[in-house]
Write a protein that holds these residues in place. Sequence first.
Motif, PDB file in Angstrom:
ATOM      1  N   ASN A  60      15.777  13.995 -29.122  1.00 24.39           N
ATOM      2  CA  ASN A  60      15.590  14.468 -30.367  1.00 24.39           C
ATOM      3  C   ASN A  60      14.375  13.828 -30.654  1.00 24.39           C
ATOM      4  N   LEU A  61      13.169  14.428 -31.259  1.00 27.49           N
ATOM      5  CA  LEU A  61      12.085  13.923 -31.850  1.00 27.49           C
ATOM      6  C   LEU A  61      12.009  14.414 -33.330  1.00 27.49           C
ATOM      7  N   VAL A  62      12.079  13.320 -34.061  1.00 32.22           N
ATOM      8  CA  VAL A  62      12.252  13.156 -35.652  1.00 32.22           C
ATOM      9  C   VAL A  62      11.120  13.759 -36.164  1.00 32.22           C
ATOM     10  N   ASP A  63      10.283  14.936 -36.257  1.00 26.72           N
ATOM     11  CA  ASP A  63       8.896  15.220 -36.652  1.00 26.72           C
ATOM     12  C   ASP A  63       9.101  16.506 -37.092  1.00 26.72           C
ATOM     13  N   THR A  64       8.711  17.091 -38.315  1.00 24.23           N
ATOM     14  CA  THR A  64       8.597  18.385 -38.571  1.00 24.23           C
ATOM     15  C   THR A  64       7.620  19.246 -37.974  1.00 24.23           C
ATOM     16  N   ARG A  65       6.595  18.720 -37.182  1.00 28.47           N
ATOM     17  CA  ARG A  65       5.541  19.395 -36.542  1.00 28.47           C
ATOM     18  C   ARG A  65       6.106  19.833 -35.084  1.00 28.47           C
ATOM     19  N   VAL A  66       7.211  19.191 -34.612  1.00 32.97           N
ATOM     20  CA  VAL A  66       7.659  19.581 -33.244  1.00 32.97           C
ATOM     21  C   VAL A  66       8.777  20.729 -33.535  1.00 32.97           C
ATOM     22  N   SER A  67       8.498  21.614 -32.620  1.00 32.34           N
ATOM     23  CA  SER A  67       9.320  22.785 -32.560  1.00 32.34           C
ATOM     24  C   SER A  67      11.088  22.399 -32.609  1.00 32.34           C
ATOM     25  N   ARG A  68      11.804  23.306 -32.981  1.00 29.59           N
ATOM     26  CA  ARG A  68      13.169  23.009 -32.790  1.00 29.59           C
ATOM     27  C   ARG A  68      13.631  22.925 -31.502  1.00 29.59           C
ATOM     28  N   ILE A  69      13.126  23.659 -30.477  1.00 31.62           N
ATOM     29  CA  ILE A  69      13.377  23.374 -29.138  1.00 31.62           C
ATOM     30  C   ILE A  69      11.725  23.315 -28.335  1.00 31.62           C
ATOM     31  N   GLN A  70      11.137  22.150 -28.177  1.00 31.39           N
ATOM     32  CA  GLN A  70       9.808  22.046 -27.889  1.00 31.39           C
ATOM     33  C   GLN A  70       9.603  22.532 -26.149  1.00 31.39           C
ATOM     34  N   PHE A  71      10.418  21.740 -25.179  1.00 34.05           N
ATOM     35  CA  PHE A  71      10.513  22.140 -23.902  1.00 34.05           C
ATOM     36  C   PHE A  71      11.719  21.475 -23.259  1.00 34.05           C
ATOM     37  N   SER A  72      11.738  22.013 -22.128  1.00 34.28           N
ATOM     38  CA  SER A  72      13.148  21.736 -21.159  1.00 34.28           C
ATOM     39  C   SER A  72      12.717  21.578 -19.799  1.00 34.28           C
ATOM     40  N   LEU A  73      13.440  20.502 -19.342  1.00 30.08           N
ATOM     41  CA  LEU A  73      13.364  19.902 -17.853  1.00 30.08           C
ATOM     42  C   LEU A  73      14.741  20.465 -17.249  1.00 30.08           C
ATOM     43  N   GLN A  74      14.313  21.460 -16.085  1.00 29.85           N
ATOM     44  CA  GLN A  74      15.483  21.810 -15.179  1.00 29.85           C
ATOM     45  C   GLN A  74      15.538  21.206 -13.917  1.00 29.85           C
ATOM     46  N   PHE A  75      16.559  20.425 -13.284  1.00 34.11           N
ATOM     47  CA  PHE A  75      16.599  19.937 -12.070  1.00 34.11           C
ATOM     48  C   PHE A  75      17.109  20.856 -11.088  1.00 34.11           C
ATOM     49  N   TYR A  76      16.530  21.187  -9.727  1.00 34.06           N
ATOM     50  CA  TYR A  76      16.881  21.938  -8.947  1.00 34.06           C
ATOM     51  C   TYR A  76      16.431  21.615  -7.598  1.00 34.06           C
ATOM     52  N   ARG A  77      16.954  22.212  -6.540  1.00 34.20           N
ATOM     53  CA  ARG A  77      16.560  21.859  -5.205  1.00 34.20           C
ATOM     54  C   ARG A  77      15.837  23.002  -4.764  1.00 34.20           C
ATOM     55  N   LYS A  78      14.437  22.691  -3.968  1.00 33.59           N
ATOM     56  CA  LYS A  78      13.796  23.810  -3.506  1.00 33.59           C
ATOM     57  C   LYS A  78      14.520  24.430  -2.347  1.00 33.59           C
ATOM     58  N   LEU A  79      13.866  25.640  -2.252  1.00 35.24           N
ATOM     59  CA  LEU A  79      14.561  26.793  -1.425  1.00 35.24           C
ATOM     60  C   LEU A  79      14.167  26.336   0.070  1.00 35.24           C
ATOM     61  N   HIS A  80      15.253  26.266   0.993  1.00 34.64           N
ATOM     62  CA  HIS A  80      15.119  26.089   2.406  1.00 34.64           C
ATOM     63  C   HIS A  80      14.953  24.611   2.479  1.00 34.64           C
ATOM     64  N   THR A  81      15.089  23.911   1.585  1.00 37.28           N
ATOM     65  CA  THR A  81      14.603  22.319   1.943  1.00 37.28           C
ATOM     66  C   THR A  81      15.661  21.562   1.472  1.00 37.28           C
ATOM     67  N   SER A  82      15.680  20.138   1.532  1.00 46.27           N
ATOM     68  CA  SER A  82      16.485  19.280   1.126  1.00 46.27           C
ATOM     69  C   SER A  82      15.729  18.476  -0.115  1.00 46.27           C
ATOM     70  N   GLU A  83      14.774  18.721  -0.417  1.00 45.98           N
ATOM     71  CA  GLU A  83      14.077  18.113  -1.604  1.00 45.98           C
ATOM     72  C   GLU A  83      14.444  18.692  -2.915  1.00 45.98           C
ATOM     73  N   TYR A  84      14.269  17.760  -3.944  1.00 47.30           N
ATOM     74  CA  TYR A  84      14.770  18.004  -5.091  1.00 47.30           C
ATOM     75  C   TYR A  84      13.238  17.963  -5.983  1.00 47.30           C
ATOM     76  N   ALA A  85      13.362  18.788  -7.196  1.00 43.57           N
ATOM     77  CA  ALA A  85      12.351  18.819  -7.947  1.00 43.57           C
ATOM     78  C   ALA A  85      12.831  19.008  -9.497  1.00 43.57           C
ATOM     79  N   PHE A  86      11.793  19.038 -10.529  1.00 42.20           N
ATOM     80  CA  PHE A  86      12.025  19.562 -11.801  1.00 42.20           C
ATOM     81  C   PHE A  86      11.028  20.575 -12.278  1.00 42.20           C
ATOM     82  N   GLU A  87      11.518  21.489 -12.931  1.00 47.48           N
ATOM     83  CA  GLU A  87      10.750  22.336 -13.639  1.00 47.48           C
ATOM     84  C   GLU A  87      10.595  22.132 -14.923  1.00 47.48           C
ATOM     85  N   ILE A  88       9.311  22.440 -15.715  1.00 45.70           N
ATOM     86  CA  ILE A  88       9.236  22.128 -17.102  1.00 45.70           C
ATOM     87  C   ILE A  88       8.878  23.599 -17.592  1.00 45.70           C
TER      88      ILE A  88
END
Length: 188
Positions: A60-88
């Motif tokens: 939570n960012l306490v600022d009226t200039r910030v959107s209700r939901i500004q951005f998200s980070l999702q954890f995932y495993r890359k296709l056909h690999t054992s590597e993990y990454a995040f998408e923003i």
Amino acid sequence: MTSFEEAETEETVTCLHLTFYHPGQDEKMMFRCLNFCKREQVRADEAAKFGRDSSVCRYNLVDTRVSRIQFSLQFYRKLHTSEYAFEIKNLSKKTKLTVNQTELGHLNKIELPWKCIISFGDYQILAEIQEGESVDYFETYLHLAEAPILQERCLPCLPSLQPVPENGISPSLFLSQGKSPTEIDENE
């Protein structure tokens, strides 16, 4: 067999280090709801959301200039690999989000580089991924910067500010690949 030998193999956990900066952070205290210098676990199937709405956003960012939901980070495993990454993903309808030099409009998403600067409005967030093996959860570790991240981290990296060595290979080429130049003896 001892209990040590029978114990489960310990797995490392992917940790996302996030360093926050805002020029008005001392007066406005917009980061007061964030837990700094403490690792937090986030389930792998949950999106870590950042924004003003504390009922929806984990961070939570306490600022009226910030959107209700500004951005998200999702954890995932890359296709056909054992590597993990995040998408923003930018979830703000009004504010563009910049990841390094890539501008994201509403609902645009990209893979988060292993080290990058996320910015929107006057906010600057240095994101650094520490790799791990866990598939059930990842951790976040939040830090607070005293000085602007863009000045500290990026200005020295700009190719125009770096001298070009005698061999004609710019150091920015190595920096963009995540490697540093190595010195060698000219007789080798």
